[in-house]
Design an enzyme around this catalytic site. Structure first.
Site, PDB file in Angstrom:
ATOM      1  N   GLY A 136       0.847  -1.188   0.000  1.00 11.08           N
ATOM      2  CA  GLY A 136       0.000   0.000   0.000  1.00 11.08           C
ATOM      3  C   GLY A 136       0.878   1.231   0.000  1.00 11.08           C
ATOM      4  O   GLY A 136       1.939   1.257  -0.605  1.00 11.08           O
ATOM      5  N   CYS A 137       0.469   2.230   0.723  1.00 12.27           N
ATOM      6  CA  CYS A 137       1.213   3.484   0.800  1.00 12.27           C
ATOM      7  C   CYS A 137       2.605   3.258   1.389  1.00 12.27           C
ATOM      8  O   CYS A 137       2.743   2.637   2.434  1.00 12.27           O
ATOM      9  CB  CYS A 137       0.430   4.472   1.667  1.00 12.27           C
ATOM     10  SG  CYS A 137       1.309   5.999   1.969  1.00 12.27           S
ATOM     11  N   PHE A 138       3.627   3.781   0.733  1.00 15.86           N
ATOM     12  CA  PHE A 138       4.986   3.552   1.237  1.00 15.86           C
ATOM     13  C   PHE A 138       5.256   4.268   2.551  1.00 15.86           C
ATOM     14  O   PHE A 138       6.160   3.898   3.292  1.00 15.86           O
ATOM     15  CB  PHE A 138       6.078   3.834   0.206  1.00 15.86           C
ATOM     16  CG  PHE A 138       6.014   5.122  -0.569  1.00 15.86           C
ATOM     17  CD1 PHE A 138       5.522   6.304  -0.037  1.00 15.86           C
ATOM     18  CD2 PHE A 138       6.478   5.147  -1.868  1.00 15.86           C
ATOM     19  CE1 PHE A 138       5.485   7.475  -0.770  1.00 15.86           C
ATOM     20  CE2 PHE A 138       6.462   6.318  -2.626  1.00 15.86           C
ATOM     21  CZ  PHE A 138       5.961   7.486  -2.072  1.00 15.86           C
ATOM     22  N   TRP A 139       4.487   5.291   2.879  1.00 10.97           N
ATOM     23  CA  TRP A 139       4.667   5.964   4.170  1.00 10.97           C
ATOM     24  C   TRP A 139       4.394   4.984   5.315  1.00 10.97           C
ATOM     25  O   TRP A 139       5.073   5.013   6.338  1.00 10.97           O
ATOM     26  CB  TRP A 139       3.734   7.155   4.309  1.00 10.97           C
ATOM     27  CG  TRP A 139       3.922   8.248   3.317  1.00 10.97           C
ATOM     28  CD1 TRP A 139       5.028   8.509   2.548  1.00 10.97           C
ATOM     29  CD2 TRP A 139       2.967   9.252   2.984  1.00 10.97           C
ATOM     30  NE1 TRP A 139       4.815   9.613   1.758  1.00 10.97           N
ATOM     31  CE2 TRP A 139       3.552  10.092   2.001  1.00 10.97           C
ATOM     32  CE3 TRP A 139       1.676   9.526   3.413  1.00 10.97           C
ATOM     33  CZ2 TRP A 139       2.894  11.190   1.452  1.00 10.97           C
ATOM     34  CZ3 TRP A 139       1.011  10.615   2.861  1.00 10.97           C
ATOM     35  CH2 TRP A 139       1.617  11.440   1.893  1.00 10.97           C
ATOM     36  N   CYS A 140       3.402   4.121   5.140  1.00 10.31           N
ATOM     37  CA  CYS A 140       3.041   3.149   6.180  1.00 10.31           C
ATOM     38  C   CYS A 140       4.116   2.080   6.348  1.00 10.31           C
ATOM     39  O   CYS A 140       4.556   1.807   7.464  1.00 10.31           O
ATOM     40  CB  CYS A 140       1.720   2.466   5.841  1.00 10.31           C
ATOM     41  SG  CYS A 140       0.296   3.556   5.837  1.00 10.31           S
TER      42      CYS A 140
END
Length: 178
Positions: free
Chosen positions: A13-17
């Site tokens: 999913g989102c790379f920030w997570c």
């Protein structure tokens, strides 16, 4: 004393997570947010990735000391801190750029990844759809996407989306934390 330094590339999913999760794991030396798996030439931008038209996934590249944490343990953490059963989606984030993917770097990583996917399937009610393929080109994301959680903890996305993943990490893998 030399270290057993290895690299892996995953997308959940989102790379920030995923970046925030793996920055907390013992043995992880570096996490770089980026893009991989696309079909268009040249280095993609975040804006292009978000369109969903490039075919790239948001990924992280993890540099780790395999004498401290094994590739298998990293994958178990990965598979239990995101939802590997949803196609092209993590929470409200939808599109091929948010797919669950393991980009293996060699035959050994491929074999371990296949084994882990099979082993963790028993813990899910629906089929794991995590894509597995050889790493194509990895492109580092723009600087504002690096260390996002560390530098933006007060942002709503961090509170509502990343914090629950970190809570799950602490609950399930406390023994693997820095």
């Amino acid at each position: 004393m030399s270290k057993n330094i290895q690299i892996t590339t995953i997308g959940g999913g989102c790379f920030w997570c995923t970046e925030a999760v793996f920055q907390k794991v013992k043995g992880v030396e570096k996490v770089i947010s980026g893009y991989a798996g696309g079909k268009v030439p040249g280095k993609p931008t975040y804006r292009e990735i978000c369109s969903g038209l490039t075919g790239h996934a948001e990924v992280i590249q993890i540099t780790f000391n395999a004498d401290v944490i094994s590739f298998e343990d990293l994958l178990i953490i990965f598979m239990t801190t995101h939802d590997p059963t949803t196609l092209n989606r993590q929470g409200a984030d939808k599109g091929t750029q948010y797919r669950s993917v393991i980009f293996y770097h060699d035959k050994h990583q491929q074999e371990i990844a296949a084994k882990v996917l099979k082993e963790v399937q028993q813990y899910y009610d629906t089929t794991i759809i995590t894509e597995m393929s050889a790493l194509p080109v990895f492109y580092e994301a723009e600087q504002e996407h690096q260390n996002y959680y560390k530098e933006n903890t007060q942002q709503g996305y961090c509170s509502y989306v990343i914090e629950p993943k970190l809570s799950k990490l602490r609950k399930l893998h406390a023994d693997k934390l820095k």
